[in-house]
Design a protein around this motif. Structure first.
Motif, PDB file in Angstrom:
ATOM      1  N   SER A   1      20.883 -29.795 -23.389  1.00 48.67           N
ATOM      2  CA  SER A   1      21.609 -30.578 -24.379  1.00 48.67           C
ATOM      3  C   SER A   1      22.659 -31.446 -23.691  1.00 48.67           C
ATOM      4  O   SER A   1      23.396 -30.962 -22.834  1.00 48.67           O
ATOM      5  CB  SER A   1      22.295 -29.640 -25.377  1.00 48.67           C
ATOM      6  N   ALA A   2      22.756 -32.695 -24.099  1.00 46.27           N
ATOM      7  CA  ALA A   2      23.782 -33.588 -23.563  1.00 46.27           C
ATOM      8  C   ALA A   2      25.143 -33.292 -24.182  1.00 46.27           C
ATOM      9  O   ALA A   2      26.178 -33.633 -23.619  1.00 46.27           O
ATOM     10  CB  ALA A   2      23.397 -35.039 -23.828  1.00 46.27           C
ATOM     11  N   ALA A   3      25.167 -32.616 -25.335  1.00 47.85           N
ATOM     12  CA  ALA A   3      26.410 -32.378 -26.058  1.00 47.85           C
ATOM     13  C   ALA A   3      26.928 -30.947 -25.943  1.00 47.85           C
ATOM     14  O   ALA A   3      27.982 -30.623 -26.476  1.00 47.85           O
ATOM     15  CB  ALA A   3      26.211 -32.720 -27.532  1.00 47.85           C
ATOM     16  N   ALA A   4      26.192 -30.074 -25.263  1.00 44.97           N
ATOM     17  CA  ALA A   4      26.584 -28.662 -25.153  1.00 44.97           C
ATOM     18  C   ALA A   4      26.179 -28.144 -23.780  1.00 44.97           C
ATOM     19  O   ALA A   4      25.430 -28.785 -23.047  1.00 44.97           O
ATOM     20  CB  ALA A   4      25.920 -27.838 -26.251  1.00 44.97           C
ATOM     21  N   ASN A   5      26.679 -26.966 -23.448  1.00 43.44           N
ATOM     22  CA  ASN A   5      26.320 -26.304 -22.194  1.00 43.44           C
ATOM     23  C   ASN A   5      25.146 -25.366 -22.433  1.00 43.44           C
ATOM     24  O   ASN A   5      25.105 -24.645 -23.426  1.00 43.44           O
ATOM     25  CB  ASN A   5      27.504 -25.500 -21.653  1.00 43.44           C
ATOM     26  N   ASP A   6      24.204 -25.361 -21.501  1.00 41.57           N
ATOM     27  CA  ASP A   6      23.065 -24.448 -21.516  1.00 41.57           C
ATOM     28  C   ASP A   6      23.200 -23.550 -20.298  1.00 41.57           C
ATOM     29  O   ASP A   6      23.408 -24.033 -19.185  1.00 41.57           O
ATOM     30  CB  ASP A   6      21.766 -25.242 -21.481  1.00 41.57           C
ATOM     31  N   HIS A   7      23.085 -22.227 -20.512  1.00 46.30           N
ATOM     32  CA  HIS A   7      23.471 -21.274 -19.464  1.00 46.30           C
ATOM     33  C   HIS A   7      22.629 -19.999 -19.589  1.00 46.30           C
ATOM     34  O   HIS A   7      22.049 -19.731 -20.624  1.00 46.30           O
ATOM     35  CB  HIS A   7      24.951 -20.934 -19.697  1.00 46.30           C
ATOM     36  N   LEU A   8      22.637 -19.193 -18.546  1.00 50.85           N
ATOM     37  CA  LEU A   8      22.035 -17.853 -18.520  1.00 50.85           C
ATOM     38  C   LEU A   8      20.548 -17.854 -18.901  1.00 50.85           C
ATOM     39  O   LEU A   8      20.114 -17.118 -19.777  1.00 50.85           O
ATOM     40  CB  LEU A   8      22.810 -16.895 -19.441  1.00 50.85           C
ATOM     41  N   PRO A   9      19.718 -18.654 -18.214  1.00 53.80           N
ATOM     42  CA  PRO A   9      18.296 -18.691 -18.562  1.00 53.80           C
ATOM     43  C   PRO A   9      17.558 -17.423 -18.146  1.00 53.80           C
ATOM     44  O   PRO A   9      17.923 -16.758 -17.181  1.00 53.80           O
ATOM     45  CB  PRO A   9      17.780 -19.889 -17.767  1.00 53.80           C
ATOM     46  N   PHE A  10      16.521 -17.114 -18.893  1.00 53.95           N
ATOM     47  CA  PHE A  10      15.617 -16.020 -18.558  1.00 53.95           C
ATOM     48  C   PHE A  10      14.224 -16.482 -18.959  1.00 53.95           C
ATOM     49  O   PHE A  10      14.001 -16.876 -20.106  1.00 53.95           O
ATOM     50  CB  PHE A  10      15.984 -14.742 -19.317  1.00 53.95           C
ATOM     51  N   VAL A  11      13.280 -16.452 -18.032  1.00 52.32           N
ATOM     52  CA  VAL A  11      11.925 -16.909 -18.312  1.00 52.32           C
ATOM     53  C   VAL A  11      10.935 -15.780 -18.053  1.00 52.32           C
ATOM     54  O   VAL A  11      11.133 -14.962 -17.146  1.00 52.32           O
ATOM     55  CB  VAL A  11      11.572 -18.172 -17.478  1.00 52.32           C
TER      56      VAL A  11
END
Length: 165
Positions: free
Chosen positions: A14-24
């Protein structure tokens, strides 16, 4: 695909928020990516007053479907440390730490029930307080191994337990 360079996940960030802690995880014939999204008022998610669990799927790991918001809590509810795990029936579930009941607790929700939050989500009472909970099915029917971090700030340790479900 690039084997030598880090590549942003197209269509996810997202350009307007933070994206964090991914799990795949490879969930059958596709990949499922779970992560936490939060506003930009804090640099890290565990200091933010609100964060939500999102996920997206991909057949090849290159092209991803639109991000889907899982948690829909109103107010200052924090959702952190997502995981995906496969139960012994071959069904995939999200596991994350959430504050919807007050103190942080581990919650689970079947991936197939992602649109039914919060009704279909349940607290995992087999796991102790802490964070970064991870679960894996064992070869024994109905038995799982859980691991997590707990302890006072600066003195955390990894804990585990086998439990029935």
């Amino acid at each position: 695909a690039s084997w030598s360079a880090a590549v942003p996940v197209a269509g996810i960030n997202s350009a307007a928020a933070n994206d964090h802690l991914p799990f795949v995880a490879r969930t059958g014939s596709q990949f499922t990516l779970a992560w936490v999204r939060y506003d930009t008022s804090e640099a890290i998610p565990w200091l933010n007053k609100k964060s939500d669990l999102f996920y997206a799927t991909s057949a090849d790991g290159l092209t991803w479907g639109a991000p889907t918001k899982v948690t829909t809590d109103v107010g200052n509810i924090v959702n952190l440390y997502p995981e995906l795990y496969e139960n012994q029936s071959g069904q995939w579930a999200f596991l994350w730490l959430g504050t919807r009941l007050g103190d942080p607790k581990p919650f689970e929700l079947a991936v197939t029930s992602a649109g039914q939050y919060p009704q279909a989500a349940a607290e995992n009472t087999q796991l102790s307080p802490g964070y970064s909970h991870r679960v894996v099915a064992t070869v024994t029917p109905g038995v799982y191994l859980g691991a997590w971090v707990q302890g006072p700030e600066g003195a955390q340790d990894i804990y585990y337990r086998f439990f029935r479900k």
